[in-house]
Scaffold this motif. Structure first.
Motif, PDB file in Angstrom:
ATOM      1  N   GLY A   6     -30.772  27.337  38.999  1.00  0.00           N
ATOM      2  CA  GLY A   6     -32.201  26.868  39.211  1.00  0.00           C
ATOM      3  C   GLY A   6     -32.211  25.601  37.800  1.00  0.00           C
ATOM      4  N   VAL A   7     -31.281  25.920  37.005  1.00  0.00           N
ATOM      5  CA  VAL A   7     -31.278  25.090  35.645  1.00  0.00           C
ATOM      6  C   VAL A   7     -30.427  24.011  36.033  1.00  0.00           C
ATOM      7  N   GLN A   8     -29.085  24.084  36.434  1.00  0.00           N
ATOM      8  CA  GLN A   8     -28.145  23.262  36.736  1.00  0.00           C
ATOM      9  C   GLN A   8     -28.135  22.155  37.884  1.00  0.00           C
ATOM     10  N   GLY A   9     -28.774  22.952  38.917  1.00  0.00           N
ATOM     11  CA  GLY A   9     -28.769  22.228  40.257  1.00  0.00           C
ATOM     12  C   GLY A   9     -29.918  20.914  39.970  1.00  0.00           C
ATOM     13  N   PRO A  10     -31.095  21.086  39.567  1.00  0.00           N
ATOM     14  CA  PRO A  10     -31.903  19.826  39.519  1.00  0.00           C
ATOM     15  C   PRO A  10     -31.370  18.760  38.565  1.00  0.00           C
ATOM     16  N   LEU A  11     -30.747  19.132  37.550  1.00  0.00           N
ATOM     17  CA  LEU A  11     -30.089  18.128  36.543  1.00  0.00           C
ATOM     18  C   LEU A  11     -28.899  17.480  37.357  1.00  0.00           C
ATOM     19  N   THR A  12     -28.164  18.136  38.181  1.00  0.00           N
ATOM     20  CA  THR A  12     -27.143  17.504  38.942  1.00  0.00           C
ATOM     21  C   THR A  12     -27.584  16.623  39.782  1.00  0.00           C
ATOM     22  N   VAL A  13     -28.766  16.770  40.560  1.00  0.00           N
ATOM     23  CA  VAL A  13     -29.243  16.184  41.509  1.00  0.00           C
ATOM     24  C   VAL A  13     -29.934  15.026  40.731  1.00  0.00           C
TER      25      VAL A  13
END
Length: 162
Positions: A6-13
């Motif tokens: 939830g934290v890393q996914g949106p940042l990567t996207v």
């Protein structure tokens, strides 16, 4: 676990989206062919791009239809913006196009590119060209070749397909 995703996914996207936008801007700054044909890049993302072009009088062939080569140019341009979105210089190694219907003066054509596969130095992309009535004009499949380690925009991280 899920908290990390939830934290890393949106940042990567978001990072991948910013990379796609930066490569679009760099390519567009020098894209004389697309500008001359009145194309616009309406959206771009990791492995995707959408371009539009309005069929002008000077684009018509002897049948009063948009020249098929110009429809291919629109599709090829969407392909280029999609496959370069990871900030690695990528070129076409080949493509096939199927023309299903004609386009007439005043038609607004939209080419939407989608990445089907990307691995190593090669990729495969499908581009659908439609008119303003959402009628399919052409289907284009492009094959790409990436020049590993050669960034399109210096100082920008190179993206990785999901």
């Amino acid at each position: 676990g899920q908290a990390r995703a939830g934290v890393q996914g949106p940042l990567t996207v978001m990072s991948a989206q910013r990379t796609a936008e930066a490569t679009r801007d760099a390519m567009w700054a020098n894209d004389r062919a697309c500008k001359a044909l009145g194309m616009e890049v309406t959206s771009v993302g990791p492995g995707t791009a959408t371009l539009t072009m309005t069929v002008r009088e000077d684009m018509l062939n002897g049948h009063d239809l948009c020249h098929g080569g110009l429809i291919a140019t629109l599709a090829d341009s969407a392909f280029a913006y999609a496959c370069n979105a990871y900030n690695e210089v990528t070129v076409a190694s080949g493509f096939d196009i199927h023309l299903m219907d004609g386009a007439r003066r005043g038609d607004v054509l939209t080419a939407s590119a989608t990445e089907l596969a990307k691995g190593g130095r090669t990729g495969v992309y499908d581009i659908v060209v439609t008119n303003q009535r959402d009628e399919q004009i052409a289907a284009f499949r492009g094959r790409s070749y990436t020049m590993k380690g050669k960034p399109l925009v210096e100082g920008l991280a190179m993206g990785k397909p999901a």
